[in-house]
Design an enzyme around this catalytic site. Structure first.
Site, mmCIF file in Angstrom:
data_model
loop_
_atom_site.group_PDB
_atom_site.id
_atom_site.type_symbol
_atom_site.label_atom_id
_atom_site.label_comp_id
_atom_site.label_asym_id
_atom_site.label_seq_id
_atom_site.Cartn_x
_atom_site.Cartn_y
_atom_site.Cartn_z
ATOM 1 N N CYS A 65 0.124 3.686 2.853
ATOM 2 C CA CYS A 65 0.634 3.113 4.106
ATOM 3 C C CYS A 65 2.125 3.422 4.257
ATOM 4 O O CYS A 65 2.595 3.746 5.343
ATOM 5 C CB CYS A 65 0.422 1.599 4.140
ATOM 6 S SG CYS A 65 -1.304 1.086 4.091
ATOM 7 N N CYS A 90 0.830 -1.213 0.000
ATOM 8 C CA CYS A 90 0.000 0.000 0.000
ATOM 9 C C CYS A 90 0.863 1.261 0.000
ATOM 10 O O CYS A 90 1.595 1.515 0.950
ATOM 11 C CB CYS A 90 -0.909 -0.055 1.238
ATOM 12 S SG CYS A 90 -1.723 1.478 1.664
#
Length: 137
Positions: free
Chosen positions: A67, A64
């Site tokens: 993230c 991600c």
């Protein structure tokens, strides 16, 4: 600007030396870990939220992009606030993520006194995280 950076570096180096000389562990004065801790499973999450008053849980995935951008913010929050920061890999903990209704990453849950009290989804800035933590710390 360069002088300010050098001064900050010098202060951090002094802090590290002092911490090393005193034999201090990697916990802040409040007793919270100064770095995010990795949580694997429901039992570890329960122990973490029980052992610490305020816990910011970062549900993330290695693949991600947001993230990865959030990671340095989360590390700073762990080091500089009165909260414990826990990181949970949603790929390795799919049941736990589902139990907490995590449908997208990053999702941050704030626990206070063992109970989830706030949910933040997506990229968050440091000021937002600090503000939410201060409400409960």
């Amino acid at each position: 600007m360069t002088d300010e950076l050098e001064e900050i570096r010098r202060q951090k180096l002094d802090e590290l030396r002092t911490r090393d000389e005193s034999g201090s562990t990697n916990e802040s004065e409040s007793g919270n870990p100064a770095e995010p801790i990795t949580v694997d499973g429901k039992a570890e999450l329960s122990d973490t939220t029980t052992d610490h008053d305020v816990v910011l849980v970062d549900f993330y995935a290695d693949w991600c992009g947001p993230c990865q951008m959030l990671e340095p913010v989360v590390e700073t929050v762990a080091a500089e606030t009165a909260s414990t920061v826990a990181k949970i890999d949603v790929d390795a903990n799919q049941k736990l993520a589902a139990e907490y209704g995590v449908r997208g990453v990053p999702t941050l849950l704030l626990f206070a006194d063992g109970e989830p009290v706030e949910r933040l989804v997506g990229m968050q800035d440091e000021a937002q995280l600090r503000s939410v933590i201060e409400e409960y710390a």
